[in-house]
Design a protein around this motif. Structure first.
Motif, PDB file in Angstrom:
ATOM      1  N   GLY A  46       0.831  -1.537  -0.149  1.00 13.79           N
ATOM      2  CA  GLY A  46       0.411  -0.278  -0.153  1.00 13.79           C
ATOM      3  C   GLY A  46       0.735   1.374  -0.150  1.00 13.79           C
ATOM      4  O   GLY A  46       2.439   1.495   0.513  1.00 13.79           O
ATOM      5  N   THR A  47       0.170   2.210  -0.466  1.00 15.54           N
ATOM      6  CA  THR A  47       0.957   3.830  -0.351  1.00 15.54           C
ATOM      7  C   THR A  47       1.691   3.835   0.508  1.00 15.54           C
ATOM      8  O   THR A  47       2.358   4.790   0.919  1.00 15.54           O
ATOM      9  CB  THR A  47      -0.445   4.654  -1.208  1.00 15.54           C
ATOM     10  OG1 THR A  47      -1.340   4.691  -0.491  1.00 15.54           O
ATOM     11  CG2 THR A  47       0.077   4.160  -3.129  1.00 15.54           C
ATOM     12  N   PRO A  48       0.369   3.929   1.702  1.00 14.14           N
ATOM     13  CA  PRO A  48       0.797   4.534   2.871  1.00 14.14           C
ATOM     14  C   PRO A  48       2.627   4.139   3.779  1.00 14.14           C
ATOM     15  O   PRO A  48       3.078   4.740   4.370  1.00 14.14           O
ATOM     16  CB  PRO A  48      -0.119   4.515   4.016  1.00 14.14           C
ATOM     17  CG  PRO A  48      -0.815   4.638   3.527  1.00 14.14           C
ATOM     18  CD  PRO A  48      -1.032   3.921   1.858  1.00 14.14           C
ATOM     19  N   THR A  49       2.424   2.381   3.954  1.00 13.12           N
ATOM     20  CA  THR A  49       3.856   2.000   3.847  1.00 13.12           C
ATOM     21  C   THR A  49       4.778   2.327   2.790  1.00 13.12           C
ATOM     22  O   THR A  49       5.785   2.666   3.216  1.00 13.12           O
ATOM     23  CB  THR A  49       3.828  -0.107   3.715  1.00 13.12           C
ATOM     24  OG1 THR A  49       2.467  -0.121   4.662  1.00 13.12           O
ATOM     25  CG2 THR A  49       4.692  -0.531   3.945  1.00 13.12           C
ATOM     26  N   PHE A  50       4.447   2.311   1.681  1.00  5.55           N
ATOM     27  CA  PHE A  50       5.498   2.861   0.888  1.00  5.55           C
ATOM     28  C   PHE A  50       6.115   4.438   0.630  1.00  5.55           C
ATOM     29  O   PHE A  50       7.746   3.997   1.037  1.00  5.55           O
ATOM     30  CB  PHE A  50       5.429   2.994  -0.988  1.00  5.55           C
ATOM     31  CG  PHE A  50       5.835   3.631  -1.841  1.00  5.55           C
ATOM     32  CD1 PHE A  50       6.280   2.678  -3.106  1.00  5.55           C
ATOM     33  CD2 PHE A  50       6.411   4.624  -2.089  1.00  5.55           C
ATOM     34  CE1 PHE A  50       7.891   2.654  -4.132  1.00  5.55           C
ATOM     35  CE2 PHE A  50       7.319   4.970  -3.247  1.00  5.55           C
ATOM     36  CZ  PHE A  50       7.770   4.423  -3.873  1.00  5.55           C
ATOM     37  N   ILE A  51       5.196   4.970   1.252  1.00  4.64           N
ATOM     38  CA  ILE A  51       5.834   6.119   1.974  1.00  4.64           C
ATOM     39  C   ILE A  51       6.632   6.369   2.846  1.00  4.64           C
ATOM     40  O   ILE A  51       7.802   7.532   2.995  1.00  4.64           O
ATOM     41  CB  ILE A  51       4.454   7.331   1.715  1.00  4.64           C
ATOM     42  CG1 ILE A  51       4.499   7.549   0.612  1.00  4.64           C
ATOM     43  CG2 ILE A  51       5.719   8.642   2.730  1.00  4.64           C
ATOM     44  CD1 ILE A  51       4.536   8.241  -0.420  1.00  4.64           C
ATOM     45  N   ARG A  52       6.255   5.152   3.450  1.00  2.00           N
ATOM     46  CA  ARG A  52       7.222   5.497   5.296  1.00  2.00           C
ATOM     47  C   ARG A  52       8.466   4.723   4.848  1.00  2.00           C
ATOM     48  O   ARG A  52       9.661   5.161   5.408  1.00  2.00           O
ATOM     49  CB  ARG A  52       6.208   4.454   6.189  1.00  2.00           C
ATOM     50  CG  ARG A  52       5.323   5.387   6.439  1.00  2.00           C
ATOM     51  CD  ARG A  52       4.665   4.173   7.920  1.00  2.00           C
ATOM     52  NE  ARG A  52       2.988   5.042   8.289  1.00  2.00           N
ATOM     53  CZ  ARG A  52       2.085   4.479   8.049  1.00  2.00           C
ATOM     54  NH1 ARG A  52       2.156   3.134   6.891  1.00  2.00           N
ATOM     55  NH2 ARG A  52       0.835   4.963   7.744  1.00  2.00           N
ATOM     56  N   ARG A  53       8.468   3.803   4.250  1.00  4.30           N
ATOM     57  CA  ARG A  53      10.605   3.040   3.617  1.00  4.30           C
ATOM     58  C   ARG A  53      10.974   4.381   2.616  1.00  4.30           C
ATOM     59  O   ARG A  53      11.660   4.085   2.816  1.00  4.30           O
ATOM     60  CB  ARG A  53       8.801   2.113   2.294  1.00  4.30           C
ATOM     61  CG  ARG A  53       9.378   0.473   2.821  1.00  4.30           C
ATOM     62  CD  ARG A  53       8.505  -0.402   2.495  1.00  4.30           C
ATOM     63  NE  ARG A  53       8.192  -1.394   3.038  1.00  4.30           N
ATOM     64  CZ  ARG A  53       7.144  -2.731   3.057  1.00  4.30           C
ATOM     65  NH1 ARG A  53       6.915  -2.252   1.789  1.00  4.30           N
ATOM     66  NH2 ARG A  53       7.288  -3.747   3.530  1.00  4.30           N
ATOM     67  N   LEU A  54      10.274   4.977   1.565  1.00  2.59           N
ATOM     68  CA  LEU A  54      10.421   6.244   1.475  1.00  2.59           C
ATOM     69  C   LEU A  54      11.252   7.349   2.356  1.00  2.59           C
ATOM     70  O   LEU A  54      12.639   7.545   1.890  1.00  2.59           O
ATOM     71  CB  LEU A  54       9.397   6.831   0.800  1.00  2.59           C
ATOM     72  CG  LEU A  54      10.308   8.184  -0.519  1.00  2.59           C
ATOM     73  CD1 LEU A  54      11.284   7.647  -1.441  1.00  2.59           C
ATOM     74  CD2 LEU A  54       8.689   8.160  -1.480  1.00  2.59           C
ATOM     75  N   ILE A  55      10.406   7.312   3.329  1.00  5.63           N
ATOM     76  CA  ILE A  55      11.495   8.433   4.277  1.00  5.63           C
ATOM     77  C   ILE A  55      12.218   7.710   4.932  1.00  5.63           C
ATOM     78  O   ILE A  55      13.561   8.556   5.154  1.00  5.63           O
ATOM     79  CB  ILE A  55       9.965   8.184   5.456  1.00  5.63           C
ATOM     80  CG1 ILE A  55       8.715   9.677   4.475  1.00  5.63           C
ATOM     81  CG2 ILE A  55      10.721   8.553   6.441  1.00  5.63           C
ATOM     82  CD1 ILE A  55       7.686   9.527   5.737  1.00  5.63           C
ATOM     83  N   ASP A  56      11.841   6.190   5.038  1.00  8.88           N
ATOM     84  CA  ASP A  56      13.612   5.585   6.183  1.00  8.88           C
ATOM     85  C   ASP A  56      14.500   5.970   5.693  1.00  8.88           C
ATOM     86  O   ASP A  56      15.232   6.612   5.941  1.00  8.88           O
ATOM     87  CB  ASP A  56      13.008   4.827   6.569  1.00  8.88           C
ATOM     88  CG  ASP A  56      12.194   4.693   7.578  1.00  8.88           C
ATOM     89  OD1 ASP A  56      11.610   5.373   8.092  1.00  8.88           O
ATOM     90  OD2 ASP A  56      11.575   3.524   7.714  1.00  8.88           O
ATOM     91  N   ALA A  57      14.338   5.299   4.146  1.00 10.42           N
ATOM     92  CA  ALA A  57      15.555   5.531   2.811  1.00 10.42           C
ATOM     93  C   ALA A  57      16.175   6.418   3.355  1.00 10.42           C
ATOM     94  O   ALA A  57      17.702   6.636   2.806  1.00 10.42           O
ATOM     95  CB  ALA A  57      14.776   4.555   1.864  1.00 10.42           C
ATOM     96  N   ARG A  58      15.845   7.411   3.181  1.00  9.22           N
ATOM     97  CA  ARG A  58      16.681   9.123   2.686  1.00  9.22           C
ATOM     98  C   ARG A  58      16.498  10.081   3.711  1.00  9.22           C
ATOM     99  O   ARG A  58      16.324  10.834   3.546  1.00  9.22           O
ATOM    100  CB  ARG A  58      15.533   9.594   1.575  1.00  9.22           C
ATOM    101  CG  ARG A  58      15.857   8.586   0.298  1.00  9.22           C
ATOM    102  CD  ARG A  58      16.810   8.404  -0.056  1.00  9.22           C
ATOM    103  NE  ARG A  58      17.127   8.513  -1.481  1.00  9.22           N
ATOM    104  CZ  ARG A  58      17.553   6.877  -2.056  1.00  9.22           C
ATOM    105  NH1 ARG A  58      17.418   5.927  -0.870  1.00  9.22           N
ATOM    106  NH2 ARG A  58      17.346   6.625  -2.823  1.00  9.22           N
ATOM    107  N   ASP A  59      16.080   8.881   5.046  1.00  7.98           N
ATOM    108  CA  ASP A  59      16.495   9.675   6.390  1.00  7.98           C
ATOM    109  C   ASP A  59      15.786  11.144   6.619  1.00  7.98           C
ATOM    110  O   ASP A  59      15.800  12.084   7.428  1.00  7.98           O
ATOM    111  CB  ASP A  59      17.584   9.774   6.887  1.00  7.98           C
ATOM    112  CG  ASP A  59      17.869  10.456   8.192  1.00  7.98           C
ATOM    113  OD1 ASP A  59      17.391   9.642   8.995  1.00  7.98           O
ATOM    114  OD2 ASP A  59      19.447  11.434   8.692  1.00  7.98           O
TER     115      ASP A  59
END
Length: 213
Positions: A46-59
């Motif tokens: 899902g998109t919420p999880t995608f965005i959270r992973r993006l946030i984590d990956a780019r700090d």
């Protein structure tokens, strides 16, 4: 007749390049762009999880979630031009329909972008029911969306076709046999994903459906 429900991204279509484009469009320009392997690893829940992973990956700061998610969703419905259909998908869906099977689509992609990309690629006509990640309060791997689609399709034998650990977990929770497409976006080795059968080419799918009958 069999009720056959499909996952979308990584199963019927390869949408990673379009999703990559959206992700890089919403990232601050001073950060490294997200790569295709990263995108495929972030997708599927899902998109919420995608965005959270993006946030984590780019700090990125956690309070940037709402802005990033809003920007992502604003672009998602029109992000169809770099998405491709896996070889043999359209022909297989046509053959399954012609054989009398009823087809549904269960994806964690929001419903509007899912319908938009299916229409763009000429696949919408094959599906009797579609539920996206925002169609119900629950999303995969919760079995509720899959069970809701199956209830709408009738009460005959059921199968679920997907490409990932999330799909396998969904099928198991719904007590539905799972057919694994091995060329999609799994998080780990496909031989570690529990399934009733696996296939790498859609030309094999009608035969598997017949065998499981």
């Amino acid at each position: 007749m069999t009720r056959i429900v499909f996952d979308l991204d990584g199963t019927l279509i390869d949408s990673a390049e379009d999703v990559q484009g959206i992700a890089n469009a919403i990232l601050p320009p001073d950060l490294p762009p997200v790569t295709l392997p990263e995108v495929r690893a972030f997708m599927g829940e899902g998109t919420p999880t995608f965005i959270r992973r993006l946030i984590d990956a780019r700090d990125l700061p956690t309070d940037s979630f709402d802005t990033l998610h809003k920007g992502f969703m604003a672009r998602y419905k029109t992000a169809v031009t770099r998405t491709t259909v896996y070889p043999g998908v359209a022909e297989t869906l046509s053959d399954l329909r012609a054989a009398g099977h009823r087809l549904g689509l269960c994806t964690n992609k929001p419903a509007a972008p899912a319908r938009a990309v299916l229409a763009h690629l000429g696949l919408a006509e094959y599906f009797d029911v579609l539920l996206g990640g925002d169609s119900l309060p629950q999303r995969k791997p919760d079995p509720a969306p899959l069970l809701a689609i199956l209830a709408n399709l009738g009460d005959t034998r059921a199968l679920y076709v997907g490409d990932s650990e999330t799909d396998a977990e969904t099928a198991h929770a719904a007590a539905v046999p799972f057919l694994l497409f091995t060329e999609g976006y799994p998080k780990g080795p496909t031989d570690k994903i529990a399934c009733t059968a696996r296939f790498s080419s859609f030309s094999a799918l009608p035969g598997l459906v017949a065998q499981l009958g």
